[in-house]
Design a protein around this motif. Structure first.
Motif, PDB file in Angstrom:
ATOM      1  N   LYS A 530       0.832  -1.220   0.000  1.00  0.00           N
ATOM      2  CA  LYS A 530       0.000   0.000   0.000  1.00  0.00           C
ATOM      3  C   LYS A 530       0.861   1.263   0.000  1.00  0.00           C
ATOM      4  O   LYS A 530       0.654   2.157  -0.812  1.00  0.00           O
ATOM      5  N   SER A 531       1.829   1.297   0.952  1.00  0.00           N
ATOM      6  CA  SER A 531       2.652   2.512   1.051  1.00  0.00           C
ATOM      7  C   SER A 531       3.364   2.773  -0.271  1.00  0.00           C
ATOM      8  O   SER A 531       3.436   3.919  -0.727  1.00  0.00           O
ATOM      9  N   THR A 532       3.863   1.692  -0.887  1.00  0.00           N
ATOM     10  CA  THR A 532       4.574   1.827  -2.165  1.00  0.00           C
ATOM     11  C   THR A 532       3.651   2.426  -3.220  1.00  0.00           C
ATOM     12  O   THR A 532       4.023   3.355  -3.941  1.00  0.00           O
TER      13      THR A 532
HETATM   14  N1  LIG Z   1       4.327  -5.399  -5.726  1.00  0.00           N
HETATM   15  C1  LIG Z   1       5.339  -5.666  -4.951  1.00  0.00           C
HETATM   16  N2  LIG Z   1       6.099  -6.737  -5.162  1.00  0.00           N
HETATM   17  C2  LIG Z   1       7.147  -7.027  -4.376  1.00  0.00           C
HETATM   18  N3  LIG Z   1       7.479  -6.288  -3.358  1.00  0.00           N
HETATM   19  C3  LIG Z   1       6.775  -5.189  -3.052  1.00  0.00           C
HETATM   20  C4  LIG Z   1       5.676  -4.840  -3.833  1.00  0.00           C
HETATM   21  N4  LIG Z   1       5.123  -3.719  -3.354  1.00  0.00           N
HETATM   22  C5  LIG Z   1       5.876  -3.397  -2.281  1.00  0.00           C
HETATM   23  N5  LIG Z   1       6.850  -4.275  -2.102  1.00  0.00           N
HETATM   24  C6  LIG Z   1       7.828  -4.297  -1.043  1.00  0.00           C
HETATM   25  O1  LIG Z   1       7.190  -4.896   0.069  1.00  0.00           O
HETATM   26  C7  LIG Z   1       7.537  -4.235   1.232  1.00  0.00           C
HETATM   27  C8  LIG Z   1       6.281  -3.705   1.930  1.00  0.00           C
HETATM   28  O2  LIG Z   1       5.765  -2.749   1.121  1.00  0.00           O
HETATM   29  P1  LIG Z   1       4.802  -1.637   1.651  1.00  0.00           P
HETATM   30  O3  LIG Z   1       5.382  -1.006   2.862  1.00  0.00           O
HETATM   31  O4  LIG Z   1       4.502  -0.743   0.534  1.00  0.00           O
HETATM   32  O5  LIG Z   1       3.568  -2.483   2.084  1.00  0.00           O
HETATM   33  P2  LIG Z   1       2.372  -2.054   3.006  1.00  0.00           P
HETATM   34  O6  LIG Z   1       1.184  -2.725   2.499  1.00  0.00           O
HETATM   35  O7  LIG Z   1       2.318  -0.609   3.123  1.00  0.00           O
HETATM   36  O8  LIG Z   1       2.780  -2.706   4.365  1.00  0.00           O
HETATM   37  P3  LIG Z   1       2.155  -2.371   5.784  1.00  0.00           P
HETATM   38  O9  LIG Z   1       0.746  -2.778   5.738  1.00  0.00           O
HETATM   39  O10 LIG Z   1       2.945  -3.216   6.666  1.00  0.00           O
HETATM   40  O11 LIG Z   1       2.332  -0.922   5.967  1.00  0.00           O
HETATM   41  C9  LIG Z   1       8.511  -3.139   0.857  1.00  0.00           C
HETATM   42  O12 LIG Z   1       9.820  -3.595   1.047  1.00  0.00           O
HETATM   43  C10 LIG Z   1       8.262  -2.942  -0.615  1.00  0.00           C
HETATM   44  O13 LIG Z   1       9.420  -2.522  -1.276  1.00  0.00           O
END
Ligand SMILES: Nc1ncnc2c1ncn2[C@@H]1O[C@H](COP(=O)(O)OP(=O)(O)OP(=O)(O)O)[C@@H](O)[C@H]1O
Ligand SMILES: Cc1cn([C@H]2C[C@H](O)[C@@H](COP(=O)(O)O)O2)c(=O)[nH]c1=O
Length: 959
Positions: A530-532
């Motif tokens: 999500k954050s990405t």
């Molecule tokens: N589509 C993807 N494929 C592989 N790796 C990814 C992908 N999107 C994000 N990542 C990686 O996965 C990790 C978690 O990403 P991110 O923080 O964006 O997730 P999140 O959903 O926000 O997590 P949280 O819910 O814990 O905040 C990061 O290291 C990011 O670089």
């Protein structure tokens, strides 16, 4: 606030073409298409024709029943009559229609499309008008077969069904040939800052929807026409004998109306799209090497459920005429039953998004499938016509909800780019199921036949149709069970509880003003990315010139930060689920009040990492709280603020867990099952309001996920100031470019026209020269011909003159010859006469001499006799008139003989007499003819001019 209630993202600066551009939903895309006048007209013609076609089929089924009941004199009715015979007659009628559809839709598709192609021999508009006209004519005649040819009326009805079915297919091929050319033109190059909507997909959905709606409208028309017919029947007996006739004429009227619309349709040219077989996509689409089972593996079961519910409703419609007859009803009741079933389906489809929004869509799908089954069972079981109609309507509504929910769930199973193939697959499977059931249902009714079951006071006295309806209904129940068992996203939560909560807590949140901003929530499990994505999207939206506010839950405000610490701290392990839910709600209330709403009111684009759906998924689906209650708390906390779009990043918890880079917090530490329930909770929310969600496969690489989200947002986001300016500039540039092109085009056209005029003038001059040359040649030819004819005439005159001269000479010569011949003949005659006289003279002389010689001889003999006994011989009398030679008396002595002594024959003595001349034709036969003529004597035997002797060898004249 539902998607439909959200403020429309419409830029007033856009023109009519851009209306479609602004369409951020399928509904808007469809409406945008109908604003194209010619396309609207085509749609009106298609809709009217579809109603006519559906009504025609209902009427023809009624007529086939009427014809099947007719008993020929000294014969048997079709299929033996009775209940079973009529059921078989209906089966065959429906089978004939399916055969026509199959033939026209699959086998003849290529050839028919070829004939209707722009380069083909058939004009598309006139072909469509022709097929409508043909159907109208057939329907005018159809009710009369029973009068004209009562014994073979059933066969003629079948033929009518077949031809109308084929005509419908040809019409559809014609429509598909012309419609793409009527789609809105793309805006001038460079004027669009957003991707264009898929007009073809919207068009396909438009046809599909009008097809569904046409059936209940046709059923309503059947009811109205049958009622009018009943009124007329009180005065005119003919209408009581022909109860379906009025409806048949109404159907013909629908086709006539379609013709009147088509007649004024102006169709542009253009190549049609490739014709698509209705069975195309029957095989499940594949994802890689294996068949595509969908994001959660539910595609096969969802397709099964959708096909089953469609087939069940079609079975009920196909059985309608038999069931109604069993209940003692006529065409009105038949129309009402079909209206209740199909109108119910249409209503159910429309109601579906609003039905129990808090209930899991998968559970709703299974539930409505089961309700449809129960409804059909009741429709078959109940004998009271009014209750049957009510049950049928409820069954239709349940089926409509099931159909809509099934489609939505299927959409959710596939990425956007895979959906068209999946939809084609679903439609092909549904068509096959529907076709089979349309035949199988009345056939089963025929096989079962009427039965009476008695158990004490309980009596069932039903026809085969009622029993078949009950069987179909019962068969739907295991399908519903399979769907629920294989796709349930609320395992562990009792269905009853879910249902009660959904009924109590359902309902749409109140609409809330959001200013001119746009609110995006990004949701998903922990580690979904999500954050990405929030960062990537924020950057992209900023690039468009918007003010972007990136925020998150929990912890976007100072209060929220403290709440986040409490909530995620693994040390807060003992917090109650309710407290947890309330803490998240508290964070949200502060978040909305101090961050989101002000930003939206400023017109900013707010992108929030998590929002209310996280509470419903984590605290509702994940924990054991009621999802409805959790949603209600959130609604209260946010004042009903709902995102314009929620991007749901869907990925398996296992994959997401691999992405964790830090020590898991309190919720991340929950077991896998918890995260599975959270995932299912998110998907259930998305299924409940597909228009407001974009579900993206977050297992893909981050760029692909961003692209999918950008694609959707491109159609929804309002235009930023910069975009409006850019668009305005682009529009101006495009207009300038269009003007420049138009000017160039005008100049080019002028130049072309000038060249064309010159060419035409040159052509005219050359033509004139050519004509002058031809005229001269013609003149010369004419003169030569005249001279030739004059010469010919002169030559002929000369020849005539010469011929006349020759003729004259010939005649003169002939005349001369004739005269010479006459002269010669005259001379010959004179000569002959002279010669004859001479010959006569000589003959006399000879005779005289002979007589003298005889005399002398006699005298000598007498003288000698004087010396002996002389016998006196009378002297021959020399009588010149008597040509008979005197007979010499018979002598005695050695010469004594019986024969008269012969005079010496002059001819014999003179061999020359042999060639005696033939008597001329003109000479009369005389006694002297036997005497050699003097000419014979003198000239010797006559010879022919070529030297031959005469036929008689010159023996004399007599023949
Ligand atoms: N589509 C993807 N494929 C592989 N790796 C990814 C992908 N999107 C994000 N990542 C990686 O996965 C990790 C978690 O990403 P991110 O923080 O964006 O997730 P999140 O959903 O926000 O997590 P949280 O819910 O814990 O905040 C990061 O290291 C990011 O670089
Ligand atoms: C808003 C909200 C969040 N949660 C949970 C979900 C996550 O495990 C955390 C937030 O952590 P992230 O790294 O910021 O994603 O909180 C929840 O259970 N309920 C909610 O409403």
């Amino acid at each position: 606030m539902t998607r439909a209630e959200q403020p429309e993202v419409v830029d007033p600066a856009r023109g009519a073409t851009d209306e479609a551009l602004a369409a951020d939903s399928r509904e808007r895309a469809r409406r945008a298409l109908l604003q194209v006048p010619e396309l609207r007209r085509l749609w009106e013609a298609q809709f009217t024709g579809r109603i006519g076609d559906a009504l025609a089929l209902l009427v023809l089924v009624l007529l086939s029943v009427q014809a099947a009941l007719h008993v020929p004199v000294g014969g048997e009715p079709v299929f033996g009559g009775e209940y079973r015979g009529v059921a078989l007659a209906v089966t065959v009628a429906l089978a004939v229609r399916l055969l026509a559809t199959l033939l026209g839709g699959v086998l003849l598709l290529g050839p028919v499309a070829g004939l209707l192609a722009p380069s083909g021999p058939l004009d598309r508009r006139w072909t469509m008008i022709g097929t409508d006209g043909l159907r109208a004519a057939l329907l005018i005649v159809a009710p009369l077969w029973i009068d004209w040819v009562p014994d073979s009326a059933y066969v003629y009805i079948l033929l009518t069904i077949f031809v109308t079915g084929l005509a419908e297919r040809v019409w559809t091929v014609g429509r598909d040939g012309v419609a793409p050319a009527l789609l809105p033109a793309p805006p001038p190059e460079g004027a669009a800052v957003r991707p264009l909507p898929d007009h073809h997909d919207a068009l396909r959905r438009l046809w599909l929807r009008s097809g569904y709606i046409a059936v209940p409208v046709a059923a309503a028309a059947l009811v109205a026409a049958s009622l009018i017919s009943n009124v007329l029947a009180t005065r005119l007996d003919w209408f009581s004998d022909h109860q379906a006739a009025m409806a048949s004429y109404v159907a013909a009227g629908f086709f006539a109306a379609a013709i009147s619309v088509l007649y004024f349709l102006r169709l542009p040219g253009g190549e049609p799209r490739r014709p698509v077989s209705p069975l195309e996509g029957l095989r499940r689409p594949s994802a890689g090497t294996a068949p595509d089972k969908g994001r959660t593996g539910a595609i096969p079961v969802l397709v099964l459920g959708c096909a089953a519910v469609a087939a069940a409703i079609v079975a009920a419609v196909a059985l309608g005429v038999l069931h109604v007859a069993g209940l003692g009803g006529g065409p009105v009741a038949y129309g009402l039953l079909v209206l209740a079933l199909t109108g119910g389906v249409a209503g159910g489809i429309r109601l579906a998004p609003a039905v129990l929004p808090a209930l899991s869509r998968r559970r709703l799908f299974a539930l409505t499938l089961a309700l449809t089954g129960l409804g059909l069972f009741g429709t078959g079981l109940i004998s009271d016509p009014a209750t049957v109609l009510f049950t049928a309507a409820a069954t239709g509504i349940a089926a409509g909800i099931a159909a809509h929910t099934g489609h939505v769930l299927l959409d959710q199973e596939a990425e956007e780019f895979r959906r068209p193939r999946l939809t084609r697959h679903l439609h092909a499977v549904v068509r096959v199921a529907v076709a089979l059931m349309a035949m199988a249902a009345p056939l089963t009714a025929a096989l079962i036949g009427p039965h009476r079951v008695e158990r004490g006071d309980f009596v069932i006295d039903h026809g085969g149709a009622a029993f078949t309806l009950m069987i179909v209904g019962v068969l739907l129940l295991p399908v519903a069970a399979v769907v629920l068992g294989r796709t349930d996203d609320r395992r562990g939560v009792p269905l009853r509880r879910d249902l009660v909560e959904a009924v109590r807590g359902g309902g749409e949140p109140d609409p809330v003003a959001t200013g001119s901003g746009f609110f995006i929530a990004v949701e998903g499990g922990d580690g979904a990315g999500k954050s990405t994505q929030v960062e990537a999207l924020a950057e992209w939206v900023r690039g468009k010139g918007h003010e972007v506010v990136v925020t998150r839950e929990p912890g976007a405000t100072p209060v929220g930060q403290r709440l986040r610490t409490i909530l995620l701290d693994v040390a807060s392990g003992g917090v109650s689920h309710q407290a947890e839910a309330l803490l998240y709600a508290a964070d949200r209330a502060e978040h909305v009040a101090s961050v989101i709403r002000p930003a939206l009111e400023r017109g900013a684009i707010v992108i929030s990492d998590r929002y209310t759906d996280s509470s419903v998924a984590y605290q509702g689906a994940g924990r054991d709280l009621s999802a409805t209650e959790v949603a209600r708390i959130s609604r209260w906390a946010t004042g009903g603020l709902v995102p314009h779009l929620t991007v749901l990043l869907d990925v398996s918890p296992e994959t997401a867990r691999e992405r964790f880079t830090e020590a898991p917090d309190r919720l991340e530490s929950e077991p896998n099952e918890f995260h599975q329930r959270v995932r299912a909770g998110f998907l259930a929310l998305a299924a409940a309001d597909p228009a407001r969600y974009l579900v993206v496969d977050a297992g893909q690489d981050p760029e692909s996920v961003t692209t999918a989200a950008r694609h959707r947002l491109d159609q929804m986001l309002p235009l930023s100031e910069a975009e409006i300016r850019a668009q305005e500039e682009a529009r101006k540039r495009a207009e300038e470019e269009a003007r420049r092109r138009a000017e160039e085009e005008r100049r080019r056209k002028e130049e072309e026209e000038r060249l064309e005029r010159e060419r035409q003038a040159e052509l005219a001059r050359l033509r004139a020269e050519e004509e002058e040359r031809k005229r001269r040649e013609e003149e010369e030819r004419r003169r030569a011909e005249e001279a030739r004819q004059a010469e010919e005439a002169r030559r002929r005159a000369e020849e005539a003159r010469r011929a006349a001269e020759e003729e004259r000479r010939r005649r003169e010569a002939e005349e001369r010859l004739r005269r010479e011949e006459e002269e010669r003949l005259r001379r010959e005659a004179e000569e002959e006469a002279r010669l004859r006289a001479q010959a006569e003279e000589r003959r006399r002389e000879k005779q005289r001499k002979a007589e003298e010689a005889l005399l002398r001889a006699e005298q000598a003999r007498l003288a000698a006799a004087d010396n002996t006994d002389t016998v006196q011989v009378p002297l021959p009398v020399n009588n010149p008139d008597n040509e008979q030679t005197a007979i010499i008396p018979r002598g005695e002595g050695p010469e004594t003989s019986e024969d008269t002594r012969q005079l010496p024959q002059p001819g014999r003595e003179d061999p020359a007499a042999e060639g005696r001349r033939a008597r001329p034709q003109w000479a009369e036969e005389t006694p002297l003819d036997d005497v050699p003529t003097l000419a014979d004597e003198l000239l010797g035997p006559r010879r022919d001019a070529d030297g031959d002797e005469g036929e008689d060898g010159g023996q004399g004249r007599r023949r």
